[in-house]
Design an enzyme around this catalytic site. Sequence first.
Site, PDB file in Angstrom:
ATOM      1  N   LYS A 229      21.153 -35.806  12.068  1.00  0.00           N
ATOM      2  CA  LYS A 229      22.267 -35.447  12.962  1.00  0.00           C
ATOM      3  C   LYS A 229      23.627 -35.708  12.323  1.00  0.00           C
ATOM      4  O   LYS A 229      24.638 -35.124  12.714  1.00  0.00           O
ATOM      5  CB  LYS A 229      22.182 -36.231  14.265  1.00  0.00           C
ATOM      6  CG  LYS A 229      20.926 -35.975  15.061  1.00  0.00           C
ATOM      7  CD  LYS A 229      21.143 -34.921  16.120  1.00  0.00           C
ATOM      8  CE  LYS A 229      19.857 -34.691  16.911  1.00  0.00           C
ATOM      9  NZ  LYS A 229      20.001 -33.681  17.943  1.00  0.00           N
TER      10      LYS A 229
ATOM     11  N   SER B  78      12.850 -36.084  10.592  1.00  0.00           N
ATOM     12  CA  SER B  78      14.195 -35.956  11.135  1.00  0.00           C
ATOM     13  C   SER B  78      14.967 -37.260  11.274  1.00  0.00           C
ATOM     14  O   SER B  78      16.189 -37.273  11.137  1.00  0.00           O
ATOM     15  CB  SER B  78      14.115 -35.257  12.492  1.00  0.00           C
ATOM     16  OG  SER B  78      13.134 -35.868  13.301  1.00  0.00           O
TER      17      SER B  78
END
Lengths: 313, 313
Positions: free
Chosen positions: B52, B302
Site C-alpha cells: 500500500k 501483499s
Amino acid sequence: MHISKKNLLDTHQRIKPYIHNTPVLSSGLIDQIAGAQLYFKCENFQKMGAFKMRGAINAILQLSDEQKKRGVATHSSGNFAQALALSAKLQAIQAYIVMPENAPEVKKKAVKGYGGQVIECEANLEARETTLNKVVAETGATFLHPYNDYQVIQGQGTAAMELIEEHDDLDYIIAPVGGGGLLSGTALAACHFSPKTKVIAGEPLGADDAWQSLEKGELIPQANPQTIADGLLTSLGDKTFSIIRDYVEKIIRVEEDEIVSAMRLIWERMKIIVEPSSAVALAALLKEKDKFKGKKIGIILSGGNVDLGNLPF
Amino acid sequence: MHISKKNLLDTHQRIKPYIHNTPVLSSGLIDQIAGAQLYFKCENFQKMGAFKMRGAINAILQLSDEQKKRGVATHSSGNFAQALALSAKLQAIQAYIVMPENAPEVKKKAVKGYGGQVIECEANLEARETTLNKVVAETGATFLHPYNDYQVIQGQGTAAMELIEEHDDLDYIIAPVGGGGLLSGTALAACHFSPKTKVIAGEPLGADDAWQSLEKGELIPQANPQTIADGLLTSLGDKTFSIIRDYVEKIIRVEEDEIVSAMRLIWERMKIIVEPSSAVALAALLKEKDKFKGKKIGIILSGGNVDLGNLPF
C-alpha cells in the site's frame, strides 16, 4: 590455533554447493532503537532453517566412503538433528538421531521428513549418551558431535565469513552461545578475516554455563538449564570452551523476557521468523546498548525453527 | 486503456526513492508441493509492511503545494491507513485517518506512530463515509481513496513491474483481491510489460464481491464480508472493477482454512511473516494446482502486518 585461515577457506569451498549464502538484512527502526547500525545474518533462511546445516554437511563430507556406508549418529535436541538428517540424505547415507522425548514435535517430524531415524530417550545428558553409544555399537555409524568437533566448528564459522565478505568494517559480531559451535566458529572467522572485529556472545541467564566457565577459567557444565531458547540448553565442550576463552571478548547474559521481546521486535519489524535462540544476540545488544552506541554490528540470527502452535506471544 | 505504459514507468521513477525494491524469494519445498516454480514478491518487506506504500506515496507526490498544506484524509481498516500516514510524514504533511473502531489495535498504534491523526467511527461503510466527509469539510484535506484512484492503482502496479523485471517469463501472476487496487495495477503492469503473463486473483469465499461482480458483469458490493483476511474486506470500486473485468483472467475463491494453511506453509517453510490476506494468493494456486502444474508463477505477498497476540495457529 586449532583452525587455520586455510581450513576455513577450504571448508567454505567444500560446503558451498550444499548451503545457502543467506541474506544480510537491516532494519531502520531497530537501528534507531539500538542507536547503532545492525547487520543481521539470516541463518533462519539457511537450509532446514538454521546455521547447523553448515557444520553438519562439512563433517559428513569429510567422512571416508567406508564410514559413509555405515551412516552417522548424533544426539541433539533439535536443529543439529535436522541438519545431520538432511546432510546425510544429500549424501545418500543413513542418519540415526537420538532425541530427548520432550523435544518439540515439529523438530522430530522434520528429522523424519529428511529420512533420519529418530531414537527417543529420556531428557537428560546421561540417557542421551547411553542411547547414542548403543546405537553406534549396533550400527557402526560414526558419531558426530553437534558442536564439540573441529569440522563442525569450521562449518559454523562460514556464516561469519560470509557476513564479513559483505561487511568488512564491523566493530562487533554478536552470536548466541549454547554448546559454542557457532560462537567458536564465528570467533575464529573474525580473527582470521576481520581481526579488528570483536566477537561477543548472548546467553540466557537460565543456561549461563558459558558465562560461568569464562568467569572461573574452567569448563563448568550446566546442571539444570531453563530457558525458552531451546537451542541453547547444551553446555560448552572442551574444544569450544578453549576457543571461546581465547577469542571471545565477552558474554552478555539476558533474562527470558528480554529474549521474548527481542524476538517480537524482529518478527514485527523485520517480518521474519526467528527462534528464541536467535533473538538472544539482539537481546544482549539491547541490554548493553551504551557499549554499542554508534557502532557497526553483525548479528547472527541462528535459526527460524519454531513451533507455531506454541509461541510466547 | 486508462493507464499507459508511460504512466507506469513515470510512477515507478517518481516513487523509487520512497519505497523498497522488495526481494523475490523462492522455496524448494513449496515448489514441490505446488508442482510449479513460484516466485514470491515480498511486499511484506515493503516500508510499513505492505504494498500500500506504493500507491499512497504516489498519490501524495501528485498533490499541489496548496493541497499538501491542507493535508490528506482517508478511511481504511488497516494498511492503507499506515501507508498514507507514513507517506504524509515523509512529505511533512498532515494525514487524517478514519478507522473503524474494531480495527486491530496494532494498526491504529502504527498510524499514530507515523504521526497520523486517527478518527474512529462505527464499523460500517456508511459511518466511514459520513465521518470522512466531516473531516474533509473541517480540514480542507484532500481525500485519497485507498484503491479506487488511478494514482493509487499505478503505484500498486509497480510491485508487479519489479517482479517482471526480475522474471520476464512468468506464465501467471497471482495477487489477492480486496478493493482491487493491487490486482488492477498488477494486471495493467503485466499487460504492458509482459503481455503473455496472465493475471489471476485469489479471493476469500466470505468476501467474494470481485468474483460475484465478474460473474454478473456488473459491480456487486459486498454486504457483510467475513474473513480472516482483514485486508480483503472491501468491495471493488468502479475504476478497479473495469480494469479487472478487462485484464484479469480469473478469480479463484478460497475457504478460510485454506487461507490459514497457506499462511502457515509460508511462515514455516519460508520463515517470513505474511498476513492472512497475503496467503490468499498461494491458497488460490494450491486450490487449482492442476491448472498451474509445471508453470512459472509470480505470487504477490501483499503484506506482513499481523497482530502477534492474535494468530490463527
